[in-house]
Each structure stands twice: as C-alpha cells, then as structure tokens.
Design a protein around this motif. Structure first.
Motif, mmCIF file in Angstrom:
data_model
loop_
_atom_site.group_PDB
_atom_site.id
_atom_site.type_symbol
_atom_site.label_atom_id
_atom_site.label_comp_id
_atom_site.label_asym_id
_atom_site.label_seq_id
_atom_site.Cartn_x
_atom_site.Cartn_y
_atom_site.Cartn_z
ATOM 1 N N ASP A 69 0.833 -1.202 0.000
ATOM 2 C CA ASP A 69 0.000 0.000 0.000
ATOM 3 C C ASP A 69 0.871 1.256 0.000
ATOM 4 O O ASP A 69 0.591 2.230 -0.715
ATOM 5 N N TYR A 89 2.327 1.743 -3.457
ATOM 6 C CA TYR A 89 1.319 2.297 -4.369
ATOM 7 C C TYR A 89 1.185 3.806 -4.164
ATOM 8 O O TYR A 89 1.183 4.579 -5.128
ATOM 9 N N LEU A 97 -7.169 -6.123 -2.683
ATOM 10 C CA LEU A 97 -7.581 -4.722 -2.767
ATOM 11 C C LEU A 97 -6.450 -3.848 -3.299
ATOM 12 O O LEU A 97 -6.635 -3.078 -4.245
ATOM 13 N N THR A 98 -5.263 -3.967 -2.692
ATOM 14 C CA THR A 98 -4.127 -3.156 -3.149
ATOM 15 C C THR A 98 -3.685 -3.568 -4.543
ATOM 16 O O THR A 98 -3.294 -2.721 -5.362
ATOM 17 N N CYS A 141 -5.576 -4.734 -7.032
ATOM 18 C CA CYS A 141 -6.501 -4.171 -8.013
ATOM 19 C C CYS A 141 -6.375 -2.648 -8.087
ATOM 20 O O CYS A 141 -6.432 -2.062 -9.171
ATOM 21 N N THR A 142 -6.215 -2.025 -6.923
ATOM 22 C CA THR A 142 -6.076 -0.567 -6.888
ATOM 23 C C THR A 142 -4.836 -0.115 -7.650
ATOM 24 O O THR A 142 -4.858 0.891 -8.368
ATOM 25 N N THR A 143 -3.755 -0.871 -7.512
ATOM 26 C CA THR A 143 -2.520 -0.527 -8.216
ATOM 27 C C THR A 143 -2.676 -0.689 -9.719
ATOM 28 O O THR A 143 -2.244 0.177 -10.505
ATOM 29 N N ARG A 175 -5.393 -0.435 -11.371
ATOM 30 C CA ARG A 175 -6.235 0.683 -11.804
ATOM 31 C C ARG A 175 -5.418 1.976 -11.875
ATOM 32 O O ARG A 175 -5.562 2.766 -12.816
ATOM 33 N N MET A 182 -16.163 -0.541 -4.696
ATOM 34 C CA MET A 182 -14.966 -0.958 -5.419
ATOM 35 C C MET A 182 -15.307 -1.266 -6.877
ATOM 36 O O MET A 182 -14.549 -0.932 -7.787
ATOM 37 N N PHE A 229 -15.579 1.942 -8.642
ATOM 38 C CA PHE A 229 -14.215 2.473 -8.750
ATOM 39 C C PHE A 229 -13.491 1.869 -9.956
ATOM 40 O O PHE A 229 -12.843 2.576 -10.735
ATOM 41 N N SER A 255 -13.238 7.459 -0.300
ATOM 42 C CA SER A 255 -13.391 6.393 -1.277
ATOM 43 C C SER A 255 -14.060 6.936 -2.534
ATOM 44 O O SER A 255 -14.468 8.096 -2.596
ATOM 45 N N TYR A 256 -14.197 6.074 -3.537
ATOM 46 C CA TYR A 256 -14.874 6.456 -4.772
ATOM 47 C C TYR A 256 -16.278 6.924 -4.431
ATOM 48 O O TYR A 256 -16.992 6.290 -3.665
#
Length: 266
Positions: free
Chosen positions: A32, A35, A68-69, A71-73, A75, A108, A111, A152-153
């Motif tokens: 995290d 990222y 979570l991290t 997928c977020t990365t 994205r 999510m 997002f 958050s989104y």
C-alpha cells in the motif's frame, strides 16, 4: 520522505522474523505504501519512477494475497496510461484490475468500472464505455445506500468519469455538464482534485466558446492553486496560460493570464 520511510523503516521490518500472518500483514502494508509513493511520483510527472513503484507494489500485494491493493494498483497504472495517451495499455490494465477483483463490493466495483469506461472511451469503443459506465452507476447507487467511506470512490468521482467518457465520445457539452456536477458534489477539502478537474472543465468551456464561464472557472482554479503542490496541477496552469495568451486583448483574459503567470512563478 515516502522513499526514506520505505528504506529506513519498512524494509528492515520486512526482513525481521515474524509469524506468517504478521509477515503477510507487513507485506500488504508495504504494498500500500509503495502504491501511494508511486501515485505521488506520477503526480510530480516522474512517470518512469511511478511505474517502478507500482510494479513493486503489485509484487508485494500478490505475495501478501492483498487483492484490494493489487486491483487498486492496476487501476492506478491504467489511470497513468490514460493520462499519457497509452490507450491500449490503459484498457488492458483496467480490465486486469476488474478481473483480479471478482468479488468486489459495490463501491470498489464502481471504482474499477469507472476507469474501464474512461479507458474504453479513449479507445473509441463506445459500446464498452457505455456498458462499463452503466455498471459503475448501478454499483454507485448500491454503495450510496450503505455507510459512506471517507475518501473512497464517490458520486463526484463517478460524475468525473461520466464527463471523461462523454468528452472522448465527442460530446463536449455533456462533458461540461458532468464536470460541473462533479465539482458541486466534490468535498471542499479536495483542493488538488479541484485544481486539476476544474482546469479541465475550463478548457472545455473555452473550447465550446463559453469564454466568460471558462474565465470564471479558471479563477476558482487559481484560488485553490497556491494551496497545492503538484506537478500535474502546474501543468494545468501552464496550459491555462498558453490557451488564454492569444486573447489577452480582452481585459478578463488578460487579468487571468497575468495572475496565472504570477502564481506559477511563486
């Protein structure tokens, strides 16, 4: 500071002996942090450095089982690719982020789908863009019926993505409407976002021939600009100056131009 914290604090902890659950948690926390550091590098236009941080974040998130991290990365890498005009990579990364999170909650899902829509629209894939946008809108409706998570989104971010899809598909007027809605919904503390996205709104207002509206929007941008530190925001102010420069015979445009130059040199 983020890099120093990584080297001096996080890395020694990752080398320490620990039980497997503790080690997995440390890997996730490190991913995290990587990222976020990559995001900061991207914001300062250090795109190559950002990509290196992102790749390492993916590695640690994978090892930690932190979906979570991960997928977020992915994205975040798609967002960077869209910004750089690397359309096919943006689409691929956005699709990968969505595929890696099959059981995402509604916020999510929104997002991820919002970014899929933006990337598809930049790729001129109208059907895919609108389908992803619909997915994001439905997911956001579900998310908003639950407790909100700070930062958050949110509906403002979704309206931004709607505006981007509309613009990429050639609807400048619709894009302006969506970006105006995004600004009305945005939290007042999000100054950096306001600078970037309101500058984008002003550019499109100017493009549509709505000069007075554009000047007023750019004025709000310059109100916020001294309170942020961001290479991408600096770029938006430079763009303002270059767009307005040919029209400085107009008093409103001249005052805006001069104010922007003064602030940029601060």
């Amino acid at each position: 500071m983020a890099a120093a914290f990584l080297v001096n604090t996080i890395v020694p902890h990752l080398k320490a002996r620990a039980s497997e659950p503790v080690r997995q948690a440390m890997l996730a926390a490190a991913a995290d942090h990587l990222y976020l550091t990559g995001y900061m590098a991207m914001d300062e236009r250090e795109d190559g450095l950002a990509q290196r941080y992102y790749m390492k974040a993916l590695d640690l998130a994978h090892r930690a089982g932190d979906h979570l991290t991960y997928c977020t990365t992915l994205r975040g890498m798609s967002v960077q690719a869209v910004d750089l005009g690397h359309t096919r990579q943006a689409v691929r990364l956005a699709e990968s982020a969505s595929s890696a999170s099959p059981q995402a909650g509604p916020r999510m899902l929104a997002f991820l789908a919002g970014q899929q829509a933006h990337a598809a629209a930049q790729d001129s894939d109208r059907l895919a863009a609108l389908a992803h946008l619909k997915t994001a809108e439905i997911a956001m409706e579900r998310a908003e019926s639950r407790a909100k998570a700070l930062g958050s989104y949110n509906p403002s971010a979704l309206s931004y993505h709607v505006g981007q899809v509309r613009f990429e598909l050639g609807d400048i007027t619709g894009s302006i409407e969506s970006l105006e809605l995004a600004d009305r919904l945005r939290e007042p503390t999000h100054r950096r976002t306001r600078v970037r996205y309101n500058a984008m709104l002003a550019e499109r207002q100017w493009q549509a021939g709505r000069m007075e509206e554009a000047v007023a929007t750019w004025g709000k941008v310059l109100d916020d600009y001294p309170h942020v530190q961001s290479g991408r925001c600096d770029d938006r102010v430079r763009t303002l100056i270059s767009i307005v420069a040919p029209r400085t015979t107009n008093p409103l445009a001249r005052d805006l131009h001069d104010r922007a130059k003064t602030l940029l040199q601060r």
